[in-house]
Design an enzyme around this catalytic site. Structure first.
Site, PDB file in Angstrom:
ATOM      1  N   GLY A 197       0.226   7.777   4.376  1.00 12.60           N
ATOM      2  CA  GLY A 197       1.536   7.951   4.993  1.00 12.60           C
ATOM      3  C   GLY A 197       2.274   6.631   5.089  1.00 12.60           C
ATOM      4  N   HIS A 198       2.194   5.836   4.004  1.00 15.68           N
ATOM      5  CA  HIS A 198       2.873   4.540   3.975  1.00 15.68           C
ATOM      6  C   HIS A 198       2.998   4.060   2.524  1.00 15.68           C
ATOM      7  CE1 HIS A 198      -1.431   3.404   4.082  1.00 15.68           C
ATOM      8  NE2 HIS A 198      -1.044   2.442   3.256  1.00 15.68           N
ATOM      9  N   ALA A 199       3.713   2.978   2.358  1.00 17.72           N
ATOM     10  CA  ALA A 199       3.837   2.288   1.069  1.00 17.72           C
ATOM     11  C   ALA A 199       3.676   0.798   1.345  1.00 17.72           C
ATOM     12  CB  ALA A 199       5.196   2.572   0.429  1.00 17.72           C
TER      13      ALA A 199
END
Length: 145
Positions: free
Chosen positions: A60-62
């Protein structure tokens, strides 16, 4: 691989499914990874996810700069990949394959099987400022280019 195409830049420019070398032997198989040879970076950090409860998701991130190789060393899980223009779901279930991803790729991991282990090789040590944890912020950064 299920693919949902939005528009714009190709996700295949930022993500690649790679087959790792396998040495087969009657005693079992061995797979190895060498930084700079099998992956385009020297490994600075290794971590793994395990005992993920049913129905839970990870990621749930980059990242602004970090590159990663994700491998299912046991069991299976799905990885949803998004570059801000295109979205793709890849099922990881082979310990001799990995998802190599460049920076600016949003990732979500879900659908973990019982006993699944997700191994991640990263190009950088942990640096909180490299994370993009809000999807709308990610879209804004990714589409700027």
């Amino acid at each position: 691989m299920k693919e949902i195409k939005k528009s714009g830049t190709s996700l295949s420019d930022a993500v690649e499914l790679i087959d790792l070398e396998r040495l087969s032997d009657p005693r079992g198989n061995l797979t190895f990874i060498e930084g700079g040879r099998h992956i385009p970076f020297d490994v600075q950090r290794v971590y793994y996810l395990y005992d993920v409860p049913a129905g839970e998701a990870r990621g749930g991130h980059a990242h602004h700069n970090l590159q990663q190789l994700i491998i299912a060393v046991a069991g299976s899980f799905d990885v949803i990949l998004d570059n801000g223009f295109e979205r793709k779901t890849v099922t990881c279930n082979r310990p001799f394959q990995g998802i190599l991803m460049k920076s600016l790729v949003w990732r979500e991991l879900n659908n973990f099987s019982s006993g699944a282990v997700c191994l991640v090789l990263a190009s950088m040590k942990y640096e909180e400022s490299d994370y993009i944890r809000n999807y709308e912020d990610f879209i804004s950064v990714a589409r700027k280019g």
